[in-house]
Design an enzyme around this catalytic site. Sequence first.
Site, PDB file in Angstrom:
ATOM      1  CG  HIS A   1      39.682  17.961   7.997  1.00  0.00           C
ATOM      2  ND1 HIS A   1      40.393  17.231   7.071  1.00  0.00           N
ATOM      3  CD2 HIS A   1      38.373  17.600   7.823  1.00  0.00           C
ATOM      4  CE1 HIS A   1      39.573  16.481   6.361  1.00  0.00           C
ATOM      5  NE2 HIS A   1      38.345  16.687   6.803  1.00  0.00           N
TER       6      HIS A   1
ATOM      7  NE  ARG B   1      45.995  18.360  10.891  1.00  0.00           N
ATOM      8  CZ  ARG B   1      47.117  18.926  10.480  1.00  0.00           C
ATOM      9  NH1 ARG B   1      47.967  19.422  11.354  1.00  0.00           N
ATOM     10  NH2 ARG B   1      47.401  18.979   9.198  1.00  0.00           N
ATOM     11  CG  HIS B   2      44.119  14.316   9.324  1.00  0.00           C
ATOM     12  ND1 HIS B   2      45.437  14.459   8.972  1.00  0.00           N
ATOM     13  CD2 HIS B   2      43.479  15.403   8.799  1.00  0.00           C
ATOM     14  CE1 HIS B   2      45.604  15.557   8.273  1.00  0.00           C
ATOM     15  NE2 HIS B   2      44.431  16.159   8.148  1.00  0.00           N
TER      16      HIS B   2
END
Length: 630
Positions: free
Chosen positions: A559, A376-377
């Site tokens: 995400h 995930r970012h």
Amino acid sequence: MSGALLDRPLKLEPYMSQNFMGFFVAEDDANYLKRLSLQYVKEVSNSIISDTYEQLDAIVACFPWCGAVSSGTRCIPRSSRSISLEPHVKSLHLTLAYQFPQNQFNALKALVELLDASCASNWELRLYSRDPRLTTKQVHKVVYPHSPHEIDELELRIGDYIYLSTDAVDNSCDGWVEGISWLTGSSGHLPVNYTERTAESDAWTLHRVVQLSKSMTPSLTSAEDIDIVDGRSISIDHDERERSCLHHQIGLPHEMLEGSLLNDESEKSVEKYLRKTLEPCLDLSVTQNSNKLPKSGRTSQLVQCSKQQESLNLENIASHVIEVAARRKEMEILVEPIGFTAPRYDDTLSIDSERSQEVGSLEAASDKNRRMYIMRHGERVDFTFGTWIPYCFDEFNNYLRKDLNMPKKLPRRQRSPEGWQNDSPLTNIGLFQAKLTGEALLECNVRIDHVYCSPAYRCIQTCISTLEGLNSRHKFKIKLEPGLFEWMAWYPDGVPDWLSKPELLEADCNVDTNYDPFMSVSKLNDCIKETTEEFYTRNYETARKIIETTRGNILIVAHATTLDTCTRQLIGAEPRSTNELRQVIHKIPYCSLGIVEEVGSGNWKLVEPECLPVTHSKNPRFEWNALTAT
């Protein structure tokens, strides 16, 4: 005194039905207990010295079976001082099993039949207080700690209890509800599956323990050896208190108030006994704080049987014996060590709540097998600072940094600042999170052969910083894949206005300008009304095509949802429902790393990451003028 103390065990009558198994107190003994409680309330009522309803409300809080007085006047004349009683209508009982699966009926029935209800036991009367404002709330105990990541979140600590609204729990669409901490009185949002519903009485405060029966066996601690006031023992230690065997909650069922076993003589004995033994309670005053809940020690008033069964395997009943002694440690708050196991049902990315024993456990695997790393970012500006664009751009649309955690500069884009609305950059902390993760992968000798990324700018930044940590920034060209983007149902206006490839190159982003994505932006725009299942399928099909067209290990940066949507069908599980998905993504913080490993031709499983996760607390904004306040 002989009229107040029992010289024999209370008679318990077994009762079994399709949804309940337990004991009911025999009618004669139940009448005795209720008459005793009525006399006790009478003593308390006559000892009240206040003229206001506030003090009466405090008494009602101490004695749950008492109703409030009429509200016709504010003050109560001393001559008519009393408490209006509202007796319970339920019979006194001890619950052994309730609302159990029908296939366990015979096994539970056999266990109950092993119990000897006439065995030697001690009985006690216990006085508790509770906050009357929370009578309509559910009580949940904290089973997993939680550190707030947002300002409106509630910290969860092992040993605390949380008051939750039933409607909020039933109607939560994402698994988060607002609750109140029993320890601190603070309120905030929390993940409900980090808690477990428990008895309301667990959050009550114990004030007094009084012996009801003579000690029937030397192996049990009698009330003569115990003296508890306001939740603390002042005579014996905690281990000795654990041997207290049978507790009973006083109730006043209306239909049983008449016909008591007590005669006039024994009633006088009860009155004398209560005056002597419960004198400290008659002077008790309960102070209600409008903002804080009780913080003192807790205990349960649930009935404990002198011969309780061990937690048994229902298929192996005969191999167990019933043990004598109470099992619950209720007089202190237990604090677990920092390390903890995450929730299992619907929490992990590999285990379905209905098939938790079938899909397999998360386990470390051999380095020689092919792996796909999904990340995930990092921390994003908009989620950290809220509505940031109006305050960070001047009238000429020039970016102005307003916090050290904001980027020093932003790349030029065609639609600025509007384009940043749905395509937020990372904070400096987010960049650091990603680089830390990359460095950790490097220390674990992780080899990456291909790099794919969602076109969102926050994901591109995360990918670059991770590669920097891996000392591989200039080794790879990042392939931007729109099929990896998050759920389009969250973007009713269509695909965000992402930075173009020329704009990314100008911002020194090493993207692959020759890459032909598996899903075009225009095709992604057609997914605006995609269902949760269609979203899972889109991400899964994209991941599957990436696997089929490459060899070696793959890094995907996208995400929170991606860690689940790209792996769930790959490991053979079904897509989650909308509510299940929302619950899962709340447990996937910034820069979380999920790993799947190929364990055969086309077979994949989730494995434990080689590197540690990154955890930190929320740091609120400092306002210097707070120091000028007088």
